[in-house]
Design a protein around this motif. Structure first.
Motif, PDB file in Angstrom:
ATOM      1  N   LYS A  81       0.832  -1.189   0.000  1.00 53.37           N
ATOM      2  CA  LYS A  81       0.000   0.000   0.000  1.00 53.37           C
ATOM      3  C   LYS A  81       0.875   1.250   0.000  1.00 53.37           C
ATOM      4  CE  LYS A  81      -3.968  -2.142   0.138  1.00 53.37           C
ATOM      5  NZ  LYS A  81      -4.883  -2.079  -1.019  1.00 53.37           N
ATOM      6  N   THR A  82       0.337   2.297  -0.591  1.00 59.41           N
ATOM      7  CA  THR A  82       1.002   3.591  -0.591  1.00 59.41           C
ATOM      8  C   THR A  82       0.266   4.507   0.379  1.00 59.41           C
ATOM      9  OG1 THR A  82       1.707   3.333  -2.882  1.00 59.41           O
ATOM     10  CG2 THR A  82       1.637   5.581  -2.008  1.00 59.41           C
ATOM     11  N   HIS A  83       1.006   5.179   1.249  1.00 64.11           N
ATOM     12  CA  HIS A  83       0.381   6.078   2.216  1.00 64.11           C
ATOM     13  C   HIS A  83      -0.190   7.294   1.497  1.00 64.11           C
ATOM     14  CE1 HIS A  83      -0.434   8.165   5.931  1.00 64.11           C
ATOM     15  NE2 HIS A  83       0.317   9.198   5.531  1.00 64.11           N
ATOM     16  N   ASN A  84      -1.469   7.563   1.758  1.00 62.93           N
ATOM     17  CA  ASN A  84      -2.154   8.726   1.179  1.00 62.93           C
ATOM     18  C   ASN A  84      -1.944   8.790  -0.339  1.00 62.93           C
ATOM     19  OD1 ASN A  84      -3.724  11.041   1.257  1.00 62.93           O
ATOM     20  ND2 ASN A  84      -1.966  12.394   1.578  1.00 62.93           N
ATOM     21  N   PRO A  85      -2.349   7.731  -1.060  1.00 66.79           N
ATOM     22  CA  PRO A  85      -2.051   7.666  -2.494  1.00 66.79           C
ATOM     23  C   PRO A  85      -2.883   8.653  -3.312  1.00 66.79           C
ATOM     24  CG  PRO A  85      -3.554   5.916  -1.902  1.00 66.79           C
ATOM     25  CD  PRO A  85      -3.162   6.589  -0.612  1.00 66.79           C
ATOM     26  N   LYS A  86      -2.330   9.005  -4.450  1.00 65.15           N
ATOM     27  CA  LYS A  86      -3.099   9.757  -5.444  1.00 65.15           C
ATOM     28  C   LYS A  86      -3.983   8.771  -6.206  1.00 65.15           C
ATOM     29  CE  LYS A  86      -1.057  13.185  -7.538  1.00 65.15           C
ATOM     30  NZ  LYS A  86      -0.149  13.984  -8.384  1.00 65.15           N
ATOM     31  N   THR A  87      -5.027   9.272  -6.839  1.00 62.77           N
ATOM     32  CA  THR A  87      -5.921   8.389  -7.577  1.00 62.77           C
ATOM     33  C   THR A  87      -5.272   7.899  -8.871  1.00 62.77           C
ATOM     34  OG1 THR A  87      -8.042   8.208  -8.739  1.00 62.77           O
ATOM     35  CG2 THR A  87      -7.041  10.402  -8.649  1.00 62.77           C
ATOM     36  N   ARG A  88      -5.326   6.594  -9.083  1.00 61.68           N
ATOM     37  CA  ARG A  88      -4.763   6.036 -10.306  1.00 61.68           C
ATOM     38  C   ARG A  88      -5.551   6.461 -11.541  1.00 61.68           C
ATOM     39  NH1 ARG A  88      -4.076   0.097  -7.666  1.00 61.68           N
ATOM     40  NH2 ARG A  88      -6.083   0.783  -6.827  1.00 61.68           N
ATOM     41  N   GLY A  89      -6.803   6.856 -11.333  1.00 65.48           N
ATOM     42  CA  GLY A  89      -7.622   7.270 -12.462  1.00 65.48           C
ATOM     43  C   GLY A  89      -7.130   8.508 -13.177  1.00 65.48           C
ATOM     44  N   GLU A  90      -6.204   9.265 -12.551  1.00 62.74           N
ATOM     45  CA  GLU A  90      -5.656  10.434 -13.239  1.00 62.74           C
ATOM     46  C   GLU A  90      -4.558  10.040 -14.225  1.00 62.74           C
ATOM     47  OE1 GLU A  90      -4.165  12.948 -10.143  1.00 62.74           O
ATOM     48  OE2 GLU A  90      -2.139  12.093 -10.213  1.00 62.74           O
ATOM     49  N   LEU A  91      -4.025   8.832 -14.092  1.00 66.05           N
ATOM     50  CA  LEU A  91      -2.904   8.430 -14.946  1.00 66.05           C
ATOM     51  C   LEU A  91      -3.286   8.298 -16.425  1.00 66.05           C
ATOM     52  CD1 LEU A  91      -1.189   5.960 -12.477  1.00 66.05           C
ATOM     53  CD2 LEU A  91      -0.212   8.090 -13.353  1.00 66.05           C
ATOM     54  N   PRO A  92      -4.451   7.701 -16.760  1.00 69.53           N
ATOM     55  CA  PRO A  92      -4.816   7.711 -18.178  1.00 69.53           C
ATOM     56  C   PRO A  92      -4.953   9.118 -18.752  1.00 69.53           C
ATOM     57  CG  PRO A  92      -6.110   6.081 -17.008  1.00 69.53           C
ATOM     58  CD  PRO A  92      -5.386   6.880 -15.965  1.00 69.53           C
ATOM     59  N   LEU A  93      -5.442  10.061 -17.941  1.00 74.28           N
ATOM     60  CA  LEU A  93      -5.575  11.438 -18.417  1.00 74.28           C
ATOM     61  C   LEU A  93      -4.202  12.047 -18.684  1.00 74.28           C
ATOM     62  CD1 LEU A  93      -8.337  12.691 -15.943  1.00 74.28           C
ATOM     63  CD2 LEU A  93      -8.619  11.623 -18.195  1.00 74.28           C
ATOM     64  N   LEU A  94      -3.263  11.785 -17.792  1.00 77.58           N
ATOM     65  CA  LEU A  94      -1.901  12.281 -17.998  1.00 77.58           C
ATOM     66  C   LEU A  94      -1.254  11.617 -19.205  1.00 77.58           C
ATOM     67  CD1 LEU A  94      -0.724  12.290 -14.270  1.00 77.58           C
ATOM     68  CD2 LEU A  94      -1.216  14.289 -15.686  1.00 77.58           C
TER      69      LEU A  94
END
Length: 261
Positions: A81-94
């Motif tokens: 697990k990553t502490h306080n992760p960012k949403t992976r859903g932003e990666l396709p947009l990037l």
């Protein structure tokens, strides 16, 4: 209940048919209570076609009018697990905004630790890649058939092998794919025998449930199926079918456009 998110699967035929250099068949598996907007062109530019996660604002699968594609799956590692992760859903947009940039791979290597483990598929029919955040490898897909799910690219999990084989057999006898028939390949609910199940750190009951291509469960399952076809004339068709928590279809839509690439 096991905490599961974004457990998608994609089957890809790259440069297999002369008239259809890229075919993607994908299921999105997610909690049924997670608010989602159906696929649409995102305002104000209206150049991105994708569904939208209304909780975190990202997407799981998208294509833009330049013909670039991006999709995300998680890597099933409950212990990592990553502490306080960012949403992976932003990666396709990037990826859709930067996938042609020569520094995008470097950016992924520098920033993947900010997210829970993932596979990111990105590129177009000329150059398609899959980045694995666990191994920090960026694989360029060779012409042929590929599967991306919740392990590594082209892992031989039962549902990955089964879907790939079904797509290959279908395209061996169909030079022009029919969307309804491709969608049918994504509705297979047969679970694998226990001896073939992967061991990913979740309970045996959940390994069984998640071993089918189409997942049915009242709280978590296949929310949508999508078919993307890009033909030799740079014409795109994007079909999305959405399902309720009983696995019943609730709507279907298809978009057509020409890419600018």
């Amino acid at each position: 209940m096991t905490n599961l998110k974004l457990m998608c699967i994609l089957f890809i035929a790259l440069k297999v048919l002369p008239d259809y250099p890229l075919i993607i068949c994908a299921n999105r598996d997610e909690s049924h209570n997670r608010l989602t907007q159906a696929a649409h062109f995102w305002p104000p530019e209206n150049t991105l076609l994708a569904g939208k996660d209304l909780i975190a604002g990202g997407t799981w699968l998208g294509i833009n009018k330049q013909g670039n594609i991006a999709a995300i799956t998680n890597i099933r590692t409950p212990e990592q697990k990553t502490h306080n992760p960012k949403t992976r859903g932003e990666l396709p947009l990037l990826a859709l905004a930067q996938s042609n940039s020569p520094i995008f791979f470097s950016w992924l290597k520098e920033n993947d630790i900010k997210y829970h483990p993932f596979n990111l598929l990105y590129g177009n029919e000329h150059s398609l890649h899959c980045y694995n955040s666990q191994t920090q490898t960026n694989s360029t897909l060779a012409p042929g058939f590929h599967a991306v799910s919740n392990g590594t690219l082209d892992d031989i999990w039962p549902k990955m092998a089964k879907g790939n084989n079904a797509l290959e057999q279908y395209l061996n006898t169909h030079s022009t794919p029919i969307i309804t028939e491709l969608l049918a390949l994504l509705t297979d609910t047969q679970q694998a025998e226990d001896k073939y199940l992967p061991h990913t750190g979740i309970s045996l009951d959940w390994e069984r449930l998640l071993s089918s291509i189409f997942i049915k469960h009242p709280k978590y399952g296949t929310r949508s199926s999508s078919i993307i076809l890009i033909n030799r004339q740079k014409q795109v068709s994007f079909t999305e079918v959405r399902f309720n928590n009983q696995g019943h279809q609730i709507d279907q839509q298809t978009f057509y456009f020409n890419t600018k690439s």
